[in-house]
Design a protein around this motif. Structure first.
Motif: not given
Length: 135
Positions: A1-19
């Protein structure tokens, strides 16, 4: 199993651009443009892509986003994400994309879905013991 690290604000911004990218370019629930992707350069700039479905195996959204970044001069990338149309959320990269990411950007972080929501993991954790091709 992968050890997922919490999202940062930059990560959420990247998800939003992809969406936004997939929502603006999808052909609908039965359409062929089903995935959007976004990647962040080391300078913070973001680049998006959309998959090009074709029966011969068109490029995945992640590879289109990588090409967009490269064509724009970005050589060092920090994070990548793919998002499905129709609100399907974050998806992990396919095997081919994982190999390309490892070969071109061995330090990149990948945003993945997780049981408690999306998180990040290094590409080396997604493809341990992989064949290492040097471009």
């Amino acid at each position: 199993m992968h050890s997922l690290q919490p999202l940062t604000d930059d990560d959420r911004e990247l998800i939003e651009l992809a969406r936004r990218t997939v929502d603006a370019n999808t052909d609908g629930p039965d359409g062929v443009h089903t995935m959007g992707a976004a990647v962040r350069g080391i300078d913070g700039r973001m680049y998006a892509g959309i998959n090009l479905y074709h029966f011969t195996g068109g490029p995945c959204a992640e590879l289109v986003a990588l090409g967009h970044a490269r064509a724009s001069g970005a050589r060092e990338l920090t994070t990548i994400v793919a998002v499905g149309n129709e609100g399907r959320g974050v998806f992990g990269p396919c095997g081919r994309d994982r190999q390309v990411l490892l070969d071109y950007h061995p330090g990149i972080r990948v945003i993945l879905p997780g049981p408690d929501g999306p998180g990040t993991v290094s590409i080396t954790e997604l493809l341990p013991g992989a064949y290492r091709w040097s471009p």
